[in-house]
Motif scaffolding. Structure first.
Motif, PDB file in Angstrom:
ATOM      1  N   GLU A  90       0.825  -1.206   0.000  1.00 56.43           N
ATOM      2  CA  GLU A  90       0.000   0.000   0.000  1.00 56.43           C
ATOM      3  C   GLU A  90       0.864   1.263   0.000  1.00 56.43           C
ATOM      4  N   VAL A  91       1.446   1.528  -1.149  1.00 54.43           N
ATOM      5  CA  VAL A  91       2.238   2.738  -1.331  1.00 54.43           C
ATOM      6  C   VAL A  91       1.823   3.362  -2.656  1.00 54.43           C
ATOM      7  N   ASP A  92       1.647   4.668  -2.643  1.00 50.13           N
ATOM      8  CA  ASP A  92       1.204   5.355  -3.860  1.00 50.13           C
ATOM      9  C   ASP A  92       2.413   5.598  -4.765  1.00 50.13           C
ATOM     10  N   ILE A  93       2.783   4.560  -5.531  1.00 52.32           N
ATOM     11  CA  ILE A  93       3.914   4.662  -6.448  1.00 52.32           C
ATOM     12  C   ILE A  93       3.469   4.237  -7.836  1.00 52.32           C
ATOM     13  N   PRO A  94       4.122   4.765  -8.880  1.00 54.07           N
ATOM     14  CA  PRO A  94       3.743   4.400 -10.248  1.00 54.07           C
ATOM     15  C   PRO A  94       4.003   2.914 -10.522  1.00 54.07           C
ATOM     16  N   ASN A  95       3.259   2.377 -11.485  1.00 58.76           N
ATOM     17  CA  ASN A  95       3.423   0.970 -11.840  1.00 58.76           C
ATOM     18  C   ASN A  95       4.821   0.660 -12.331  1.00 58.76           C
TER      19      ASN A  95
ATOM     20  N   ARG B 285       7.039  -0.261  -9.556  1.00 59.42           N
ATOM     21  CA  ARG B 285       6.783  -1.630  -9.096  1.00 59.42           C
ATOM     22  C   ARG B 285       7.466  -2.643 -10.016  1.00 59.42           C
TER      23      ARG B 285
END
Length: 337
Positions: A303-308, A311
């Motif tokens: 649950e971290v607001d990072i771009p795909n 990831r």
């Protein structure tokens, strides 16, 4: 479906896989259908081959059951499933009679072309024309089928990989409980359960192998699940979950192609095979892959607001770390680093 319902659903396929694999093992032993060791093998004793005779029918029943439960009436989905069953029959003939590569590839392309009509949306998100999207999907899907077959070379490895992908898809459905993911989530849970039941017999030292009758249809169905997941917008999840298999098989293929070797022939050059040749046991290598796959699942859903794309890079780091450990971790009883 409630927790109790999910547990019952999972238990049915786990116990079914365990019992049906046991019955298939008895049949294979009685008929002396064995995989004989050779210089390319990772096993040393004749071992029954054809565990897919248990896995593939359960896989077809699983997907058909989910389609019925979800009220799927689109003929494309049912034709895709029929194509998967057809590949299972063809692959059993190949296990028994060694069909030519031309026949195998031709049938895989036909099955995949049929399967494309079971994808609800363009996989590449509309960035290319639909016809080009279909062409890319066909070749990517055929490649995935074959890499899944290529990678099925040591005890437990494909059960771990398929089960991990199934778990990841199930978690996706829990995180995003939308209609387009719920059916895929049930399939993911079922795949994980089937492979858990199969691994009881396939974990090192394996009492039987999956065989092409298992790995080819499994690669086909999982390929559809991942492509459908990507077509619904979760492309990063679809790319990350199978990323170790994608990396190992693709890098190995490229290396062999550059040496002008016959890339479709069996060999012992995958990273997991190099690890076992160094002295790591099948169980150790498969367990390492399982742990790395759990890390890949965490990369997908942390649950971290990072771009795909971040990831995806993180997943590549996980895969490279796994490969590095395979090539450098000391085998039991060895000295030095």
């Amino acid at each position: 479906m409630t927790f109790a319902g999910l547990a019952t659903f999972s238990s049915i396929f786990l116990i079914g896989a365990m019992l049906l694999t046991w019955a298939v093992l008895i049949y294979l032993r009685r008929k002396a259908i064995l995989d004989m060791p050779n210089h390319r093998s990772s096993h040393a004793v004749p071992t029954p081959r054809g565990g897919g005779l248990a896995v593939t029918p359960l896989l077809i029943v699983l997907v058909a059951g989910v389609f019925i439960y979800a009220g799927v009436r689109d003929i494309g989905h049912w034709l895709m499933l029929a194509a998967g069953a057809g590949l299972g029959i063809l692959s059993w003939l190949d296990d028994r009679h060694d069909l030519s590569a031309a026949i195998r590839f031709a049938c895989q392309f036909v099955a995949v072309i049929v399967g494309v009509f079971a994808l609800d949306q363009p996989v590449l998100g509309g960035i290319v024309p639909v016809w080009l999207d279909h062409v890319v999907v066909v070749f990517a899907w055929v490649w995935f089928i074959n890499l899944f077959n290529f990678m099925d070379g040591i005890d437990g490895i494909s059960g771990v990989e398929a089960g991990s992908i199934g778990l990841g898809i199930f978690i996706l459905a829990l995180f995003i409980p939308l209609p387009e993911f719920i059916g895929l989530g049930y399939i993911g849970l079922g795949v994980m359960s089937i492979m858990a039941g199969f691994l009881i017999w396939n974990w090192h030292p394996a009492r039987l192998f999956l065989g092409d009758v298992g790995s080819i249809p499994l690669g086909f169905i999982l390929g559809w699940v991942l492509l459908e997941t990507a077509s619904q917008g979760a492309w990063a999840v679809a790319l990350i979950l199978p990323s170790y298999y994608l990396f190992d098989a693709t890098i190995t293929l490229i290396k062999r192609a550059l040496r002008r070797e016959k890339v479709w022939q069996a060999h012992r050059e995958h990273f997991y095979q190099l690890a076992t040749q160094r002295g790591l046991s099948h169980a150790t290598v498969s367990a390492m892959i399982a742990i790395a796959n759990l890390a890949l699942i965490a990369v997908c859903f942390v649950e971290v607001d990072i771009p795909n794309w971040v990831r995806v890079v993180a997943a590549l780091v996980v895969v490279l770390a796994l490969v590095g450990m395979m090539l450098r971790m000391p085998a039991k009883g060895s000295r030095g680093a």
